[in-house]
Structure formats: structure tokens, C-alpha cells
Design a protein around this motif. Structure first.
Motif, PDB file in Angstrom:
ATOM      1  N   LEU A  35      12.094 -93.214 -77.094  1.00 33.31           N
ATOM      2  CA  LEU A  35      12.150 -93.396 -75.837  1.00 33.31           C
ATOM      3  C   LEU A  35      11.815 -92.103 -74.942  1.00 33.31           C
ATOM      4  O   LEU A  35      11.091 -92.160 -73.822  1.00 33.31           O
ATOM      5  CB  LEU A  35      13.467 -94.119 -75.179  1.00 33.31           C
ATOM      6  N   ARG A  36      12.634 -90.869 -75.317  1.00 31.71           N
ATOM      7  CA  ARG A  36      12.363 -89.632 -74.697  1.00 31.71           C
ATOM      8  C   ARG A  36      10.631 -89.307 -74.745  1.00 31.71           C
ATOM      9  O   ARG A  36      10.257 -88.649 -73.765  1.00 31.71           O
ATOM     10  CB  ARG A  36      13.359 -88.644 -75.340  1.00 31.71           C
ATOM     11  N   SER A  37      10.250 -89.438 -75.880  1.00 29.77           N
ATOM     12  CA  SER A  37       8.910 -89.049 -76.006  1.00 29.77           C
ATOM     13  C   SER A  37       8.054 -89.931 -75.341  1.00 29.77           C
ATOM     14  O   SER A  37       6.872 -89.522 -74.624  1.00 29.77           O
ATOM     15  CB  SER A  37       8.415 -89.447 -77.719  1.00 29.77           C
ATOM     16  N   MET A  38       8.363 -91.301 -75.024  1.00 27.47           N
ATOM     17  CA  MET A  38       7.459 -92.009 -74.368  1.00 27.47           C
ATOM     18  C   MET A  38       7.538 -91.723 -72.820  1.00 27.47           C
ATOM     19  O   MET A  38       6.490 -91.642 -72.128  1.00 27.47           O
ATOM     20  CB  MET A  38       8.175 -93.580 -74.267  1.00 27.47           C
ATOM     21  N   PHE A  39       8.651 -91.246 -72.463  1.00 24.76           N
ATOM     22  CA  PHE A  39       8.881 -90.730 -70.975  1.00 24.76           C
ATOM     23  C   PHE A  39       8.112 -89.496 -70.774  1.00 24.76           C
ATOM     24  O   PHE A  39       7.258 -89.372 -69.848  1.00 24.76           O
ATOM     25  CB  PHE A  39      10.095 -90.414 -70.767  1.00 24.76           C
ATOM     26  N   ILE A  40       8.083 -88.650 -71.631  1.00 20.68           N
ATOM     27  CA  ILE A  40       7.207 -87.432 -71.533  1.00 20.68           C
ATOM     28  C   ILE A  40       5.938 -87.703 -71.602  1.00 20.68           C
ATOM     29  O   ILE A  40       4.845 -87.249 -70.978  1.00 20.68           O
ATOM     30  CB  ILE A  40       7.651 -86.263 -72.716  1.00 20.68           C
ATOM     31  N   ALA A  41       5.315 -88.735 -72.595  1.00 20.16           N
ATOM     32  CA  ALA A  41       3.859 -88.786 -72.594  1.00 20.16           C
ATOM     33  C   ALA A  41       3.343 -89.610 -71.466  1.00 20.16           C
ATOM     34  O   ALA A  41       2.371 -89.315 -70.775  1.00 20.16           O
ATOM     35  CB  ALA A  41       3.498 -89.754 -73.775  1.00 20.16           C
ATOM     36  N   HIS A  42       4.292 -90.545 -70.989  1.00 13.99           N
ATOM     37  CA  HIS A  42       3.748 -91.344 -69.615  1.00 13.99           C
ATOM     38  C   HIS A  42       3.724 -90.335 -68.249  1.00 13.99           C
ATOM     39  O   HIS A  42       3.014 -90.455 -67.400  1.00 13.99           O
ATOM     40  CB  HIS A  42       4.719 -92.476 -69.675  1.00 13.99           C
ATOM     41  N   MET A  43       4.877 -89.691 -68.146  1.00 13.39           N
ATOM     42  CA  MET A  43       4.856 -88.785 -67.265  1.00 13.39           C
ATOM     43  C   MET A  43       4.446 -87.419 -67.264  1.00 13.39           C
ATOM     44  O   MET A  43       4.190 -86.743 -65.869  1.00 13.39           O
ATOM     45  CB  MET A  43       6.479 -88.706 -66.578  1.00 13.39           C
TER      46      MET A  43
END
Length: 65
Positions: A43-51
Motif C-alpha cells: 500500500l505504501r508503494s502504491m501511494f508513492i507511485a500514484h502520488m
């Protein structure tokens, strides 16, 4: 609860803050599960990739539901 209930009106939000709020909003006890750290990191990686960053202005995360 919804994750947006935790987002402040001002300031910055980190990926870690956001993931913590996801767990709280889901009202699950993921922390005690064996795969919790993997799920948290995903989830953390997804946040960083998206934002595009590990932190963002809170206003970027606020929207009307």
C-alpha cells in the motif's frame, strides 16, 4: 469510517500516515496478521507511485464523496 475522515485540512501527509488511516478506516486488525508488513509495504508503494512522492500536501488527498 472512510480514509478521508482522517486527512487533515492543512499540512502534509506521508505514505505511512495514509496507510495507517487505511487500516483504521477498514476497522481491521491487520497488524496482528503474518502478512501485515507485506500488505503495508504494498500500500505504501502504491501511494508513492500514484502520488509521486513519499509526502504530499493534504489538499491533494481531499475530495468530496
Amino acid at each position: 469510517m472512510h480514509v478521508t475522515d482522517f486527512i487533515p485540512k492543512h499540512g502534509t501527509v506521508s505514505a505511512d500516515d495514509f496507510v495507517d488511516w487505511l487500516f483504521l478506516a477498514d476497522d481491521e486488525t491487520f497488524i496482528g496478521r503474518m502478512n501485515a508488513m507485506r500488505r503495508r509495504e504494498t500500500l505504501r508503494s502504491m501511494f508513492i507511485a500514484h502520488m509521486g512522492s513519499t509526502t504530499v500536501k493534504a489538499s491533494r488527498l481531499r475530495w468530496q464523496r
